[in-house]
Design a protein around this motif. Structure first.
Motif, PDB file in Angstrom:
ATOM      1  N   THR A  44       0.834  -1.201   0.000  1.00 11.48           N
ATOM      2  CA  THR A  44       0.000   0.000   0.000  1.00 11.48           C
ATOM      3  C   THR A  44       0.867   1.249   0.000  1.00 11.48           C
ATOM      4  O   THR A  44       0.612   2.191  -0.759  1.00 11.48           O
ATOM      5  CB  THR A  44      -0.947   0.014   1.221  1.00 11.48           C
ATOM      6  OG1 THR A  44      -1.838  -1.096   1.116  1.00 11.48           O
ATOM      7  CG2 THR A  44      -1.746   1.300   1.302  1.00 11.48           C
TER       8      THR A  44
ATOM      9  N   TYR B 175       0.731   2.751  -3.760  1.00 11.37           N
ATOM     10  CA  TYR B 175      -0.355   3.726  -3.746  1.00 11.37           C
ATOM     11  C   TYR B 175       0.023   5.038  -3.072  1.00 11.37           C
ATOM     12  O   TYR B 175      -0.199   6.108  -3.639  1.00 11.37           O
ATOM     13  CB  TYR B 175      -1.610   3.119  -3.101  1.00 11.37           C
ATOM     14  CG  TYR B 175      -2.089   1.925  -3.873  1.00 11.37           C
ATOM     15  CD1 TYR B 175      -2.771   2.083  -5.076  1.00 11.37           C
ATOM     16  CD2 TYR B 175      -1.818   0.633  -3.430  1.00 11.37           C
ATOM     17  CE1 TYR B 175      -3.186   0.982  -5.815  1.00 11.37           C
ATOM     18  CE2 TYR B 175      -2.229  -0.471  -4.159  1.00 11.37           C
ATOM     19  CZ  TYR B 175      -2.911  -0.290  -5.345  1.00 11.37           C
ATOM     20  OH  TYR B 175      -3.309  -1.377  -6.081  1.00 11.37           O
ATOM     21  N   TYR B 176       0.605   4.968  -1.889  1.00 17.02           N
ATOM     22  CA  TYR B 176       0.919   6.196  -1.156  1.00 17.02           C
ATOM     23  C   TYR B 176       2.096   6.945  -1.789  1.00 17.02           C
ATOM     24  O   TYR B 176       1.942   8.072  -2.254  1.00 17.02           O
ATOM     25  CB  TYR B 176       1.190   5.878   0.323  1.00 17.02           C
ATOM     26  CG  TYR B 176       1.454   7.107   1.154  1.00 17.02           C
ATOM     27  CD1 TYR B 176       0.447   8.036   1.376  1.00 17.02           C
ATOM     28  CD2 TYR B 176       2.709   7.337   1.709  1.00 17.02           C
ATOM     29  CE1 TYR B 176       0.687   9.180   2.132  1.00 17.02           C
ATOM     30  CE2 TYR B 176       2.954   8.466   2.467  1.00 17.02           C
ATOM     31  CZ  TYR B 176       1.940   9.377   2.672  1.00 17.02           C
ATOM     32  OH  TYR B 176       2.182  10.511   3.415  1.00 17.02           O
TER      33      TYR B 176
ATOM     34  N   GLN C 229      -6.401   9.322  -7.583  1.00 14.66           N
ATOM     35  CA  GLN C 229      -7.065   8.024  -7.513  1.00 14.66           C
ATOM     36  C   GLN C 229      -6.198   6.988  -6.804  1.00 14.66           C
ATOM     37  O   GLN C 229      -6.691   6.165  -6.040  1.00 14.66           O
ATOM     38  CB  GLN C 229      -7.441   7.507  -8.914  1.00 14.66           C
ATOM     39  CG  GLN C 229      -8.605   8.243  -9.548  1.00 14.66           C
ATOM     40  CD  GLN C 229      -8.227   9.604 -10.107  1.00 14.66           C
ATOM     41  OE1 GLN C 229      -7.076   9.842 -10.477  1.00 14.66           O
ATOM     42  NE2 GLN C 229      -9.176  10.526 -10.134  1.00 14.66           N
ATOM     43  N   ARG C 230      -4.921   7.031  -7.047  1.00 20.32           N
ATOM     44  CA  ARG C 230      -3.992   6.125  -6.373  1.00 20.32           C
ATOM     45  C   ARG C 230      -3.972   6.398  -4.868  1.00 20.32           C
ATOM     46  O   ARG C 230      -4.014   5.481  -4.057  1.00 20.32           O
ATOM     47  CB  ARG C 230      -2.586   6.323  -6.953  1.00 20.32           C
ATOM     48  CG  ARG C 230      -1.796   5.068  -7.082  1.00 20.32           C
ATOM     49  CD  ARG C 230      -0.441   5.397  -7.686  1.00 20.32           C
ATOM     50  NE  ARG C 230      -0.381   5.109  -9.083  1.00 20.32           N
ATOM     51  CZ  ARG C 230       0.147   4.002  -9.592  1.00 20.32           C
ATOM     52  NH1 ARG C 230       0.659   3.096  -8.794  1.00 20.32           N
ATOM     53  NH2 ARG C 230       0.166   3.800 -10.876  1.00 20.32           N
TER      54      ARG C 230
ATOM     55  N   GLU D  70      -6.328   7.780  -3.102  1.00 15.40           N
ATOM     56  CA  GLU D  70      -7.619   7.386  -2.530  1.00 15.40           C
ATOM     57  C   GLU D  70      -7.645   5.906  -2.167  1.00 15.40           C
ATOM     58  O   GLU D  70      -8.309   5.507  -1.217  1.00 15.40           O
ATOM     59  CB  GLU D  70      -8.755   7.674  -3.515  1.00 15.40           C
ATOM     60  CG  GLU D  70      -9.131   9.122  -3.583  1.00 15.40           C
ATOM     61  CD  GLU D  70     -10.214   9.409  -4.605  1.00 15.40           C
ATOM     62  OE1 GLU D  70     -11.054  10.277  -4.323  1.00 15.40           O
ATOM     63  OE2 GLU D  70     -10.223   8.773  -5.681  1.00 15.40           O
ATOM     64  N   GLN D  71      -6.902   5.098  -2.895  1.00 16.51           N
ATOM     65  CA  GLN D  71      -6.849   3.664  -2.610  1.00 16.51           C
ATOM     66  C   GLN D  71      -6.033   3.361  -1.357  1.00 16.51           C
ATOM     67  O   GLN D  71      -6.161   2.288  -0.779  1.00 16.51           O
ATOM     68  CB  GLN D  71      -6.280   2.904  -3.805  1.00 16.51           C
ATOM     69  CG  GLN D  71      -7.214   2.927  -5.004  1.00 16.51           C
ATOM     70  CD  GLN D  71      -6.640   2.163  -6.164  1.00 16.51           C
ATOM     71  OE1 GLN D  71      -6.322   0.992  -6.040  1.00 16.51           O
ATOM     72  NE2 GLN D  71      -6.494   2.828  -7.293  1.00 16.51           N
ATOM     73  N   ALA D  72      -5.201   4.295  -0.923  1.00 15.86           N
ATOM     74  CA  ALA D  72      -4.368   4.092   0.264  1.00 15.86           C
ATOM     75  C   ALA D  72      -5.055   4.574   1.535  1.00 15.86           C
ATOM     76  O   ALA D  72      -4.718   4.112   2.623  1.00 15.86           O
ATOM     77  CB  ALA D  72      -3.036   4.824   0.102  1.00 15.86           C
TER      78      ALA D  72
ATOM     79  N   TYR E 151      -8.416   5.715   4.093  1.00 17.59           N
ATOM     80  CA  TYR E 151      -9.809   5.617   4.516  1.00 17.59           C
ATOM     81  C   TYR E 151     -10.475   6.944   4.172  1.00 17.59           C
ATOM     82  O   TYR E 151      -9.857   8.015   4.296  1.00 17.59           O
ATOM     83  CB  TYR E 151      -9.863   5.342   6.024  1.00 17.59           C
ATOM     84  CG  TYR E 151     -11.233   5.322   6.605  1.00 17.59           C
ATOM     85  CD1 TYR E 151     -12.156   4.342   6.244  1.00 17.59           C
ATOM     86  CD2 TYR E 151     -11.623   6.289   7.527  1.00 17.59           C
ATOM     87  CE1 TYR E 151     -13.427   4.322   6.787  1.00 17.59           C
ATOM     88  CE2 TYR E 151     -12.890   6.264   8.083  1.00 17.59           C
ATOM     89  CZ  TYR E 151     -13.794   5.288   7.699  1.00 17.59           C
ATOM     90  OH  TYR E 151     -15.041   5.272   8.237  1.00 17.59           O
ATOM     91  N   SER E 152     -11.706   6.922   3.741  1.00 14.89           N
ATOM     92  CA  SER E 152     -12.378   8.124   3.223  1.00 14.89           C
ATOM     93  C   SER E 152     -12.483   9.270   4.231  1.00 14.89           C
ATOM     94  O   SER E 152     -12.568  10.426   3.830  1.00 14.89           O
ATOM     95  CB  SER E 152     -13.767   7.769   2.697  1.00 14.89           C
ATOM     96  OG  SER E 152     -14.552   7.211   3.739  1.00 14.89           O
TER      97      SER E 152
ATOM     98  N   GLN F 209      -8.808  -4.705   3.544  1.00 20.15           N
ATOM     99  CA  GLN F 209      -7.746  -3.819   3.064  1.00 20.15           C
ATOM    100  C   GLN F 209      -7.108  -3.075   4.223  1.00 20.15           C
ATOM    101  O   GLN F 209      -7.788  -2.691   5.178  1.00 20.15           O
ATOM    102  CB  GLN F 209      -8.324  -2.743   2.134  1.00 20.15           C
ATOM    103  CG  GLN F 209      -8.475  -3.121   0.711  1.00 20.15           C
ATOM    104  CD  GLN F 209      -8.882  -1.875  -0.070  1.00 20.15           C
ATOM    105  OE1 GLN F 209      -9.979  -1.370   0.112  1.00 20.15           O
ATOM    106  NE2 GLN F 209      -7.998  -1.396  -0.903  1.00 20.15           N
TER     107      GLN F 209
ATOM    108  N   LEU G 175      -5.867   0.323   5.277  1.00 16.84           N
ATOM    109  CA  LEU G 175      -6.052   1.705   4.846  1.00 16.84           C
ATOM    110  C   LEU G 175      -5.480   2.672   5.884  1.00 16.84           C
ATOM    111  O   LEU G 175      -5.578   2.439   7.093  1.00 16.84           O
ATOM    112  CB  LEU G 175      -7.546   2.001   4.669  1.00 16.84           C
ATOM    113  CG  LEU G 175      -8.261   1.193   3.594  1.00 16.84           C
ATOM    114  CD1 LEU G 175      -9.757   1.456   3.648  1.00 16.84           C
ATOM    115  CD2 LEU G 175      -7.702   1.504   2.214  1.00 16.84           C
TER     116      LEU G 175
END
Length: 152
Positions: A38, A42-43, A53-54, A56-58, A60-61, A137, A139
């Motif tokens: 991750t 992603y980060y 977008q990448r 955001e995958q790493a 939590y909203s 996941q 996150l």
């Protein structure tokens, strides 16, 4: 024979205890590897490429980002941070140096903390990223950072 069994019971040793320890170690290693992925895919890549977008995958909203930059307090919600990333020139596009380094990952059950360093532009960040295992996941739920003068 009774003494051996009693001794084993007193010390919590069971015939399957070694298997349980190995399973726990394997789970910790697998979780650490998932967090490392991750961070790297992603980060760090999301920051370097400016890829919202990448990132955001790493995260939590509802993640929070707190700390200080050049001695000034820093507080953003994830949406605010992603907006900044979307509207700045990425380190890649500006041909500026970028380096992300994982210092340490600690995992306990469904929570974890990663200590990382990020060098971008003329900033050197030391960060603590809190992770939670959500829906299969890992996150980032919280990012704490400070801008330091030492090298990343």
């Amino acid at each position: 024979m009774k003494i051996i069994i009693l001794t084993a019971l007193l010390f919590g040793l069971r015939p399957d205890s070694k298997a349980q320890i190995n399973t726990a170690m394997n789970n910790t290693n697998m979780n650490s590897l998932a967090i490392k992925t991750t961070l790297e895919d992603y980060y760090f890549q999301g920051i370097y490429l400016g890829d919202v977008q990448r990132l955001e995958q790493a995260f939590y909203s509802d993640a929070l980002l707190l700390g200080d930059v050049k001695g000034q307090p820093y507080f953003k919600r994830l949406a605010e941070y992603l907006d900044v990333v979307a509207h700045r020139q990425s380190p890649k596009d500006s041909s500026q140096p970028f380096h992300g380094e994982i210092i340490k990952i600690s995992v306990i059950n469904s929570i974890a903390v990663a200590e990382v360093k990020v060098k971008m532009y003329h900033y050197y960040y030391h960060e603590f990223l809190s992770f939670h295992h959500i829906n299969g996941q890992w996150l980032i739920v919280n990012k704490m950072m400070t801008d330091t003068m030492d090298q990343a």
